[in-house]
Scaffold this motif. Structure first.
Motif, PDB file in Angstrom:
ATOM      1  N   TRP A  60       0.873  -1.080  -0.084  1.00  0.00           N
ATOM      2  CA  TRP A  60       0.025  -0.053  -0.208  1.00  0.00           C
ATOM      3  C   TRP A  60       0.609   1.527  -0.162  1.00  0.00           C
ATOM      4  CZ3 TRP A  60      -0.190  -4.201   3.827  1.00  0.00           C
ATOM      5  CH2 TRP A  60       0.898  -3.292   4.794  1.00  0.00           C
ATOM      6  N   ARG A  88      -1.952  11.486   2.734  1.00  0.00           N
ATOM      7  CA  ARG A  88      -3.159  11.523   3.391  1.00  0.00           C
ATOM      8  C   ARG A  88      -3.827  10.833   3.987  1.00  0.00           C
ATOM      9  NH1 ARG A  88      -3.134  12.167  -2.546  1.00  0.00           N
ATOM     10  NH2 ARG A  88      -5.140  10.530  -2.514  1.00  0.00           N
ATOM     11  N   GLY A  89      -3.146  10.486   4.915  1.00  0.00           N
ATOM     12  CA  GLY A  89      -3.261   8.946   5.604  1.00  0.00           C
ATOM     13  C   GLY A  89      -4.025   7.792   4.953  1.00  0.00           C
ATOM     14  N   ILE A  90      -5.425   7.141   6.043  1.00  0.00           N
ATOM     15  CA  ILE A  90      -5.262   6.218   5.463  1.00  0.00           C
ATOM     16  C   ILE A  90      -5.891   5.586   3.694  1.00  0.00           C
ATOM     17  CG2 ILE A  90      -7.315   5.460   5.974  1.00  0.00           C
ATOM     18  CD1 ILE A  90      -6.223   2.948   7.417  1.00  0.00           C
ATOM     19  N   HIS A  91      -6.262   6.681   3.213  1.00  0.00           N
ATOM     20  CA  HIS A  91      -7.650   6.958   1.878  1.00  0.00           C
ATOM     21  C   HIS A  91      -6.830   6.785   1.256  1.00  0.00           C
ATOM     22  CE1 HIS A  91     -11.316   7.188   4.225  1.00  0.00           C
ATOM     23  NE2 HIS A  91     -10.204   7.906   5.058  1.00  0.00           N
ATOM     24  N   SER A  92      -5.033   7.126   1.018  1.00  0.00           N
ATOM     25  CA  SER A  92      -4.215   7.290  -0.636  1.00  0.00           C
ATOM     26  C   SER A  92      -2.682   6.253  -0.139  1.00  0.00           C
ATOM     27  CB  SER A  92      -3.386   9.195  -0.172  1.00  0.00           C
ATOM     28  OG  SER A  92      -2.741   8.906   0.622  1.00  0.00           O
ATOM     29  N   VAL A  93      -2.695   5.811  -0.970  1.00  0.00           N
ATOM     30  CA  VAL A  93      -0.802   5.092  -0.655  1.00  0.00           C
ATOM     31  C   VAL A  93      -0.363   5.625  -0.116  1.00  0.00           C
ATOM     32  CG1 VAL A  93      -1.539   3.462  -2.705  1.00  0.00           C
ATOM     33  CG2 VAL A  93      -0.042   6.069  -2.605  1.00  0.00           C
ATOM     34  N   LYS A  94       0.671   5.277   0.948  1.00  0.00           N
ATOM     35  CA  LYS A  94       1.951   5.617   1.762  1.00  0.00           C
ATOM     36  C   LYS A  94       2.831   5.710   0.595  1.00  0.00           C
ATOM     37  CE  LYS A  94       4.324   4.209   6.101  1.00  0.00           C
ATOM     38  NZ  LYS A  94       3.622   5.891   7.144  1.00  0.00           N
TER      39      LYS A  94
END
Lengths: 338, 338, 338, 338
Positions: D74, D126-132
């Motif tokens: 992710w 952008r936190g958990i909503h985007s890839v890291k």
């Protein structure tokens, strides 16, 4: 007389009521609502320690995300040959983990033994050429209605720890196991070495509410990402949270499981001469032969055959809302085919 | 005055009622219940042709399973740079597809143009050394409130067909688009070349009900497997089926979307001097500057800022149940900061 | 006296010479050179039909790309419990396929039988809840030195065809099997139903040259992509092509295999009283007990123990260049421990 | 006059000689031979610290295994829009990583700047909503012939460290960069923050020899597994080890790169008026327009056009063995079209 599975049952009125109750006004999305935020707290109280709770849409998701979080893609997840993750999830663990391998073990009542686990680990530690044993998954209750004792889980947990395996528990019917054991949830899980628990509520009275209970805080961030990435983070989180909160409230979950376990015991008594396994929870495995099964069907009973085709074996699952009438009539039938 | 997103809204009473109504007696699991079995029929009627419908737990799941079913792992899914699948799903499309690549395009209102698509295909057809353009995904309505006209989709569908790309439509807010266009669902989708539609109901009044509507029967088996394998096949399927059946019944979905679209139009009128985009559906993008946004907040409005940090732009989303009072008050605020 | 494996052997002088010969001037990269372009032609002649040939760096790559090309991610690849793809490739098939499952079968000499295959297919066809049998993989020769007869492969091919399974053959020691059978390559492969063959040359005299021989043209494009994507398309393709061309020229491959098979037969004769299996190719499995193995080691023999730890069993592999002196001395040793 | 790419060149005689030299007697397989075992030592000396070296079959494999080892599925790997891993590897990084996303940056000479990197990280957190954001990959030399100075890499390394990104360097033409910079390999890599280096030898005189040089020991085990699992662990490891040992011996690698860099400089001088970029290594980018390119072709030059189709731009790559005659004649041609 539907004994096919507890997932054919409706939802408990308390669950529906809770869901209706939270249906008012705006609430933050993606688990930031007030009810979702209570989950960690309530489950931490239940498990007598800090836990993190991740709701998902199905037991398959809970199991697969858990397995994937305990193994690298080149790892092996050790489990029983009849485990749900092996037989009934269309390869979900393989998908979520990026291609890990399930290594299978045998064992009565679909339980694995510490010795079998030790042996399977040893057999699969062949360096870089083979996959690497990384996790073990046990079902509680098992796919054959078995229930691990606290001591059995602890011994498995001990082997897992020594072999540096993560320990996952598939608790699709966790309530039934807790009731059967008469133990605290903590004793059956993290105190015995469990790292991740698939906590099932759907089969025992919810609409669709499963959760990963995370006892290993180092895995929490990863689980959160895997959940989002697989589409299991509900936008309107309040509705799944409400189900779980109601499920725990006033021990509804135990009350419901106690009832189904109790009714199953009646069936087991009636079927005593041809029981396949001890009936410890809400599943009863019987082996009256093909004629026996035919007679049960003719009498109006609905169920799945189990084991190899034509073995004359069947599984009866008692739902939380099974009627006393169903049970009485079924007991009669079961006695009649002795 | 919560305008953060339509997924902060509760569920419509009709949806809750339907869910309560099906909560009686045993029902076959895993989509074999009577309500789930109605879905194909009802959606086929709606779309004026045979379709297959696959319910899942979230829009992310619908999008990712769709994308994966339209591309091999070495393929590219072409989409807008601001597409939800690119920005907001934690790489779900990449996960489900086994590592496909999203190739990004620009375009006003977060819409892609047939020309941009053609160009992106050409630029990425470099033989075996690059990924292979395999699918295109459009959002209807878009992440900037844009709505593709039937002609626009048809032209995209034409380019897709020529380039042998599958065409996916992310319809998280499909109802709002259909209302905005005043067209039949069939015209906006398969007649224009759409192969798979993520049909969203959650944002527009459901609890958690999203579906993949499959217009390409050759993909159905694959979608069924991907759904099961990812844990999105609900065991108690009746509850999600009931939501969708209620959603379609008496055009509830259009009624709700008409209302939110209409209220959004009022906001847009009030914000006319500093609208970022035409407000065609239930999303209104405004750019009153930082001071303007601060004033709105001070007035009690809640919303997300949008675009680059500090751009002074915001998104207002009107929910199906937004109160007239909210709208009136917000309109006043919007006028006051002109 | 190194009998550990044929991959401990050096390369044949003809192979080195060929590699040196092509090392002049510029040549197109990525398989567009004149030698690589000959591969399809030469292998088509060898196999008496049009084939496509894809060189890769290792047998693991050949096997895994083949397996992945014959199964969807939710599929099952059926193979013997001792298959190289199951035991020795660190989960490569699972990785390349995106998480397919290997379903294991038993059988003497590490061979699977048509009946076992039929049974495994039947046992695993449980609809959407389980993975879907998609391919079968056989090793020729097997990991126990077994060699399938043409009739055996044909029967497996027939079962595969009926069950709609792709048929892969792991031919890491294909030359040894062809020599052992005295049959044409075509008879042992596509005429018997094989779709994809891992054609190994490394163990039998090459430096590093393995190839996927594709008999099912519909899979060629997919294999080409998978190869590139996994980094197995050599930029300087001439060097691997040269190895394979030399390997085929004047039947070098058969000459070398004939020699090692023949020498292995001598070992087998000397070890006749405690052979585990018939020694049909260049592998000899012996079970003289722990003391016997110790005596062999004391006499200067190097080999791997095989089977369960402590079983007193070993594998002796004869390399293409094994010296007559080695064999003579080893025969003496083998006789001495009778 | 073939200037298409340095991978069209043959292998250096020293490499062939080394490979021939090790071709005697049995040697342990899978990297346990005496030559493979020297690799860690020799590379550790070269890089002035302990390193682990993993040979693989191609630069694509080196890059993709490296990328996968620096990012979770992710995660995002940040790289230049023209990076080889983005454009030319058929999605290998996505495949190996289990679906990570490549996030693209712009920058002259195909170099990324610390500022661009910082911005890209910020934009994607952008936190958990985007890839890291998890890793950054730079090419040295770049796909446009650019060479990062030690200071530039260090600054990128600093940003990476602050953002907790792993830093990968694609050194397919590492030798050319080291020569161009006149710096020690250590200064250009780990001292500047590089965690993993794809060390290329193939383009600069080897047959097929690429290596992952691992400066972060914590990643070594993972890389070893990923290599095996992807089929990049050669069974006859001596042959690839021999190439790399010869490549390093007496600084052959630098000698060869110095020659090609020097000859490229002559081309660049001749093409000075229409150079696209400074020619720092063995790549020369020219933009003489379509007519100019046609004239070069008519004069006998072979090369790839570069940039957008029809832009009249081309890439000339000088190989380690390019003849002086080629260069002289090409210089004449290049001057003639001024």
């Amino acid at each position: 007389m539907n004994f096919r599975s507890d997932n054919t049952a409706p939802a408990a009125p308390e669950i529906i009521a809770a869901l209706t109750r939270v249906n008012a006004g705006a609430a933050a999305a993606y688990g930031e609502d007030q009810w979702s935020k209570l989950l960690d707290e309530k489950f931490s109280a239940l498990f007598e320690r800090d836990v993190r709770v991740f709701t998902v849409a199905s037991g398959t998701a809970a199991n697969a995300i858990s397995a994937a979080s305990l193994t690298p893609p080149w790892g092996a997840v050790l489990c029983h040959r009849e485990a749900h993750i092996e037989c009934d999830e269309c390869g979900a663990a393989e998908f979520y983990s990026g291609g890990a391998k399930l290594v299978l073990m045998d064992g009565a009542e679909a339980k694995i033994s510490p010795a079998a686990l030790k042996e399977a680990v040893a057999r699969n530690e062949r360096g870089i050429h083979s996959v690497k044993p990384a996790a073990v998954s046990v079902s509680q209750t098992t796919e054959r209605g078995g229930v691990y004792t606290v001591s059995e889980i602890s011994m498995i947990g001990q082997v897992a720890k020594e072999a540096e395996l993560g320990l996952h528990m598939d608790g699709a019917r966790f309530a039934n196991a807790v009731v059967a054991l008469g133990k605290k949830p903590a004793d059956v899980t993290w105190r015995a070495g469990v790292d991740l628990l698939s906590f099932g509520a759907t089969k025992n009275g919810a609409i669709a509410a499963e959760a990963i209970v995370c006892f290993d805080m180092a895995r929490a961030e990863e689980i959160a990402r895997r959940r989002k990435r697989s589409g299991h983070l509900f936008s309107k989180g309040r509705f799944v949270a409400a189900q779980l909160l109601a499920y725990l409230e006033d021990d509804l979950w135990l009350t419901l499981a106690k009832r189904s376990n109790g009714l199953a015991a009646k069936l087991a008594e009636a079927a005593a001469p041809y029981l396949s396994h001890p009936a410890l929870s809400n599943q009863v495995f019987i082996k009256p032969g093909k004629a026996g099964l035919a007679a049960l069907r003719a009498g109006g009973a609905d169920f799945y055959e189990w084991g190899p085709p034509g073995a004359g074996e069947a599984r009866l699952v008692v739902s939380w809302n099974q009627s006393e009438a169903d049970i009485e009539k079924m007991c009669g039938l079961l006695v009649s085919i002795r």
